[in-house]
Write a protein that holds these residues in place. Structure first.
Motif, PDB file in Angstrom:
ATOM      1  N   GLN A 200       0.832  -1.208   0.000  1.00  0.00           N
ATOM      2  CA  GLN A 200       0.000   0.000   0.000  1.00  0.00           C
ATOM      3  C   GLN A 200       0.866   1.257   0.000  1.00  0.00           C
ATOM      4  O   GLN A 200       0.607   2.203  -0.747  1.00  0.00           O
ATOM      5  CB  GLN A 200      -0.908   0.004   1.237  1.00  0.00           C
ATOM      6  N   ALA A 201       1.906   1.250   0.838  1.00  0.00           N
ATOM      7  CA  ALA A 201       2.759   2.426   0.950  1.00  0.00           C
ATOM      8  C   ALA A 201       3.442   2.749  -0.372  1.00  0.00           C
ATOM      9  O   ALA A 201       3.607   3.918  -0.727  1.00  0.00           O
ATOM     10  CB  ALA A 201       3.800   2.211   2.045  1.00  0.00           C
ATOM     11  N   ALA A 202       3.849   1.719  -1.100  1.00  0.00           N
ATOM     12  CA  ALA A 202       4.660   1.907  -2.303  1.00  0.00           C
ATOM     13  C   ALA A 202       3.844   1.969  -3.587  1.00  0.00           C
ATOM     14  O   ALA A 202       4.422   2.190  -4.656  1.00  0.00           O
ATOM     15  CB  ALA A 202       5.678   0.775  -2.411  1.00  0.00           C
ATOM     16  N   ARG A 203       2.530   1.799  -3.487  1.00  0.00           N
ATOM     17  CA  ARG A 203       1.732   1.742  -4.709  1.00  0.00           C
ATOM     18  C   ARG A 203       0.525   2.673  -4.721  1.00  0.00           C
ATOM     19  O   ARG A 203      -0.024   2.954  -5.796  1.00  0.00           O
ATOM     20  CB  ARG A 203       1.269   0.299  -4.950  1.00  0.00           C
ATOM     21  N   LEU A 204       0.073   3.128  -3.576  1.00  0.00           N
ATOM     22  CA  LEU A 204      -1.088   4.010  -3.505  1.00  0.00           C
ATOM     23  C   LEU A 204      -0.629   5.438  -3.221  1.00  0.00           C
ATOM     24  O   LEU A 204       0.273   5.660  -2.406  1.00  0.00           O
ATOM     25  CB  LEU A 204      -2.052   3.547  -2.415  1.00  0.00           C
ATOM     26  N   ALA A 206       0.429   9.510  -4.712  1.00  0.00           N
ATOM     27  CA  ALA A 206       1.307  10.082  -5.737  1.00  0.00           C
ATOM     28  C   ALA A 206       2.764   9.751  -5.510  1.00  0.00           C
ATOM     29  O   ALA A 206       3.543   9.663  -6.469  1.00  0.00           O
ATOM     30  CB  ALA A 206       1.122  11.600  -5.778  1.00  0.00           C
ATOM     31  N   VAL A 207       3.180   9.612  -4.253  1.00  0.00           N
ATOM     32  CA  VAL A 207       4.565   9.285  -3.913  1.00  0.00           C
ATOM     33  C   VAL A 207       4.538   8.348  -2.713  1.00  0.00           C
ATOM     34  O   VAL A 207       3.524   8.218  -2.014  1.00  0.00           O
ATOM     35  CB  VAL A 207       5.412  10.540  -3.575  1.00  0.00           C
ATOM     36  N   THR A 208       5.657   7.704  -2.449  1.00  0.00           N
ATOM     37  CA  THR A 208       5.814   6.895  -1.242  1.00  0.00           C
ATOM     38  C   THR A 208       6.415   7.756  -0.152  1.00  0.00           C
ATOM     39  O   THR A 208       7.426   8.429  -0.375  1.00  0.00           O
ATOM     40  CB  THR A 208       6.739   5.701  -1.506  1.00  0.00           C
ATOM     41  N   ALA A 209       5.804   7.743   1.023  1.00  0.00           N
ATOM     42  CA  ALA A 209       6.344   8.465   2.177  1.00  0.00           C
ATOM     43  C   ALA A 209       6.968   7.468   3.146  1.00  0.00           C
ATOM     44  O   ALA A 209       6.376   6.418   3.436  1.00  0.00           O
ATOM     45  CB  ALA A 209       5.246   9.249   2.883  1.00  0.00           C
ATOM     46  N   VAL A 210       8.143   7.795   3.656  1.00  0.00           N
ATOM     47  CA  VAL A 210       8.752   6.999   4.720  1.00  0.00           C
ATOM     48  C   VAL A 210       9.085   7.905   5.896  1.00  0.00           C
ATOM     49  O   VAL A 210       9.455   9.068   5.714  1.00  0.00           O
ATOM     50  CB  VAL A 210      10.013   6.238   4.251  1.00  0.00           C
ATOM     51  N   LYS A 241      11.325   0.562  -2.493  1.00  0.00           N
ATOM     52  CA  LYS A 241      11.415   0.284  -3.930  1.00  0.00           C
ATOM     53  C   LYS A 241      11.219  -1.191  -4.245  1.00  0.00           C
ATOM     54  O   LYS A 241      10.905  -1.550  -5.393  1.00  0.00           O
ATOM     55  CB  LYS A 241      12.761   0.778  -4.457  1.00  0.00           C
ATOM     56  N   ALA A 242      11.415  -2.059  -3.251  1.00  0.00           N
ATOM     57  CA  ALA A 242      11.175  -3.479  -3.483  1.00  0.00           C
ATOM     58  C   ALA A 242       9.717  -3.730  -3.840  1.00  0.00           C
ATOM     59  O   ALA A 242       9.408  -4.648  -4.607  1.00  0.00           O
ATOM     60  CB  ALA A 242      11.572  -4.290  -2.243  1.00  0.00           C
ATOM     61  N   TRP A 243       8.810  -2.923  -3.288  1.00  0.00           N
ATOM     62  CA  TRP A 243       7.373  -3.116  -3.531  1.00  0.00           C
ATOM     63  C   TRP A 243       6.830  -2.226  -4.650  1.00  0.00           C
ATOM     64  O   TRP A 243       5.719  -2.454  -5.127  1.00  0.00           O
ATOM     65  CB  TRP A 243       6.591  -2.837  -2.250  1.00  0.00           C
ATOM     66  N   ALA A 244       7.543  -1.226  -5.063  1.00  0.00           N
ATOM     67  CA  ALA A 244       7.006  -0.277  -6.039  1.00  0.00           C
ATOM     68  C   ALA A 244       6.850  -0.935  -7.408  1.00  0.00           C
ATOM     69  O   ALA A 244       7.743  -1.641  -7.874  1.00  0.00           O
ATOM     70  CB  ALA A 244       7.915   0.934  -6.142  1.00  0.00           C
ATOM     71  N   THR A 245       5.719  -0.718  -8.038  1.00  0.00           N
ATOM     72  CA  THR A 245       5.514  -1.226  -9.395  1.00  0.00           C
ATOM     73  C   THR A 245       6.099  -0.280 -10.441  1.00  0.00           C
ATOM     74  O   THR A 245       6.382  -0.698 -11.556  1.00  0.00           O
ATOM     75  CB  THR A 245       4.013  -1.435  -9.669  1.00  0.00           C
ATOM     76  N   ASP A 246       6.265   0.986 -10.080  1.00  0.00           N
ATOM     77  CA  ASP A 246       6.945   1.961 -10.937  1.00  0.00           C
ATOM     78  C   ASP A 246       8.407   2.008 -10.510  1.00  0.00           C
ATOM     79  O   ASP A 246       8.716   2.389  -9.379  1.00  0.00           O
ATOM     80  CB  ASP A 246       6.301   3.333 -10.767  1.00  0.00           C
ATOM     81  N   PRO A 247       9.337   1.628 -11.371  1.00  0.00           N
ATOM     82  CA  PRO A 247      10.746   1.587 -10.959  1.00  0.00           C
ATOM     83  C   PRO A 247      11.323   2.957 -10.611  1.00  0.00           C
ATOM     84  O   PRO A 247      12.386   3.032 -10.003  1.00  0.00           O
ATOM     85  CB  PRO A 247      11.449   0.983 -12.173  1.00  0.00           C
ATOM     86  N   HIS A 248      10.637   4.028 -10.990  1.00  0.00           N
ATOM     87  CA  HIS A 248      11.117   5.374 -10.686  1.00  0.00           C
ATOM     88  C   HIS A 248      10.097   6.159  -9.856  1.00  0.00           C
ATOM     89  O   HIS A 248      10.040   7.385  -9.936  1.00  0.00           O
ATOM     90  CB  HIS A 248      11.448   6.127 -11.970  1.00  0.00           C
TER      91      HIS A 248
END
Length: 435
Positions: A200-204, A206-210, A241-248
């Motif tokens: 959810q964090a890496a795909r929902l 506009a950006v991923t927040a940590v 980035k391990a979970w992101a479907t967009d590599p960038h």
């Protein structure tokens, strides 16, 4: 690259909304702008802005807009969190969700409708302001869904996803095209069974927040000067980035601070510089937003001790050593393109399935993934991370520039030698990292 700060008012902390003083806010923002930062993250208190499910106070919304305009006058963009939610060990939930009116924050239809309208209203009020970046749904609101919160509203992963999607859509209706996102504390990455997940964090949004806090066991295990401590934020950026479907997909280090005594006061400036330098070595970083702008006044009671001294500035608005360190980095990077080399060595992350990530505690401090990553980083490697399901996927690895993969077991068997542990995946031709 963006450099900013989470705005903590000098007068009254976040209770300043009760006695809103625009002149005091302007003075605070002058001191932030003087550091050379370019944005702030702002925290309305949900119970004060929506004290009744059917009442979103127009005066409170107007004051938020005034704060946004004051920031813009000083060259500061503004990101706004909606559902506060939780701040500095205190919970801020409206009475219409608690005790006699207890309803699940994430599933009750009336609560959902109230939250939805509140987020839409705040976004719409700011939609025409050029300095408005977008909404974050709330500050670490995932903590209300699970332990160790003393009174959680338990939900499933599917219910968490539905809540996130619905609330993000409300923000988009209010302010179309802005950078709307959600943010979780690190249970989403580290706690087995937690309903808010890395996927959810890496795909929902506009950006991923940590959010990176080394009092989570990192500093206790590795010490204030350990590589794992100084690169914990970089680890979370790369783990996402391990979970992101967009590599960038852009990653925003939305919260990071130097908490005492885990980071002694005399090391705060060094920790600030080392942490930011490490994340600047991560491709696709959107920006860094330090916690927090100003110290908490000692006149306020009952905060955990570490919360009083996290500011880049004191309550009299004078700059602390950590503030000077971040200001220097912001000046160094102003106008420069951020394009670090690709991290072409990836550590394999096996969490028992990317969706629910039932064994994600392997990524936590003390877990085999975390400790292997820390060992590689200590040896001078620049590792990223890849899900076990994708570690042999030629297209995925190529899209991220990964040419070598290594498992935690191989790092351990090599005695911590980065060179000995690294191997080329059989399906990916070897090539050098490129910018």
């Amino acid at each position: 690259m963006r450099f900013g700060v989470n705005y903590t008012p000098t007068q009254g902390w976040f209770h300043h909304w009760l006695d809103f003083d625009l002149d005091a806010v302007r003075a605070d923002l002058d001191s932030v702008a003087a550091l050379g930062l370019d944005h702030i993250r702002v925290f309305p208190l949900w119970p004060l802005f929506q004290p009744n499910r059917a009442l979103i106070r127009p005066r409170a919304v107007e004051q938020l807009v005034q704060l946004a305009d004051a920031a813009a006058e000083r060259g500061l963009d503004i990101a706004v969190d909606g559902l506060q939610g939780h701040l500095s060990s205190f919970d801020f939930l409206p009475a219409w969700t608690r005790t006699w009116h207890r309803r699940n924050l994430f599933t009750d239809p009336e609560v959902l409708a109230g939250q939805e309208e509140y987020l839409r209203t705040l976004a719409a009020a700011l939609a025409d302001r050029p300095a408005f970046l977008g909404m974050t749904l709330g500050n670490e609101i995932n903590q209300f869904s699970d332990g160790p919160h003393p009174d959680p509203d338990h939900i499933t992963g599917a219910e968490a996803t539905a809540w996130l999607e619905r609330m993000l859509a409300a923000c988009e209706r209010g302010a179309p095209g802005r950078m709307h996102l959600h943010a979780a504390y690190d249970a989403a990455w580290y706690r087995d069974g937690h309903p808010f997940t890395p996927a959810q964090a890496a795909r929902l949004g506009a950006v991923t927040a940590v959010h990176s806090w080394v009092f989570n066991g990192t500093a206790q295990r590795h010490g204030p000067a350990g590589t794992a401590t100084e690169q914990h934020a970089a680890y979370l950026v790369e783990l996402s980035k391990a979970w992101a479907t967009d590599p960038h997909r852009p990653v925003w280090l939305q919260e990071v601070g130097a908490p005492a005594p885990h980071i002694p006061a005399e090391r705060a400036a060094h920790f600030t510089g080392a942490t930011v330098a490490a994340v600047l070595d991560c491709p696709d970083l959107w920006g860094v937003t330090w916690w927090c702008s100003h110290d908490v006044s000692r006149s306020l009671a009952d905060f955990p001790e570490l919360e009083y001294g996290l500011g880049l500035l004191r309550t009299d608005r004078t700059v602390k050593p950590a503030g000077r360190a971040l200001a220097a980095l912001a000046a160094e990077w102003r106008g420069r393109e951020h394009r670090p080399p690709v991290r072409n060595c990836a550590l394999v992350v096996d969490v028992g399935g990317a969706g629910a990530a039932p064994h994600r505690s392997v990524c936590a401090p003390g877990g085999p993934v975390f400790e292997a990553w820390a060992e590689l980083a200590t040896q001078g490697a620049r590792p990223t991370l890849v899900l076990a399901e994708l570690a042999g996927n030629r297209d995925h690895l190529a899209s991220r520039g990964i040419t070598e993969v290594v498992s935690p077991d191989e790092v351990r068997a090599s005695g911590g030698s980065a060179r000995a542990a690294r191997r080329r995946p059989p399906s990916v031709p070897h090539r050098r990292s490129t910018s």
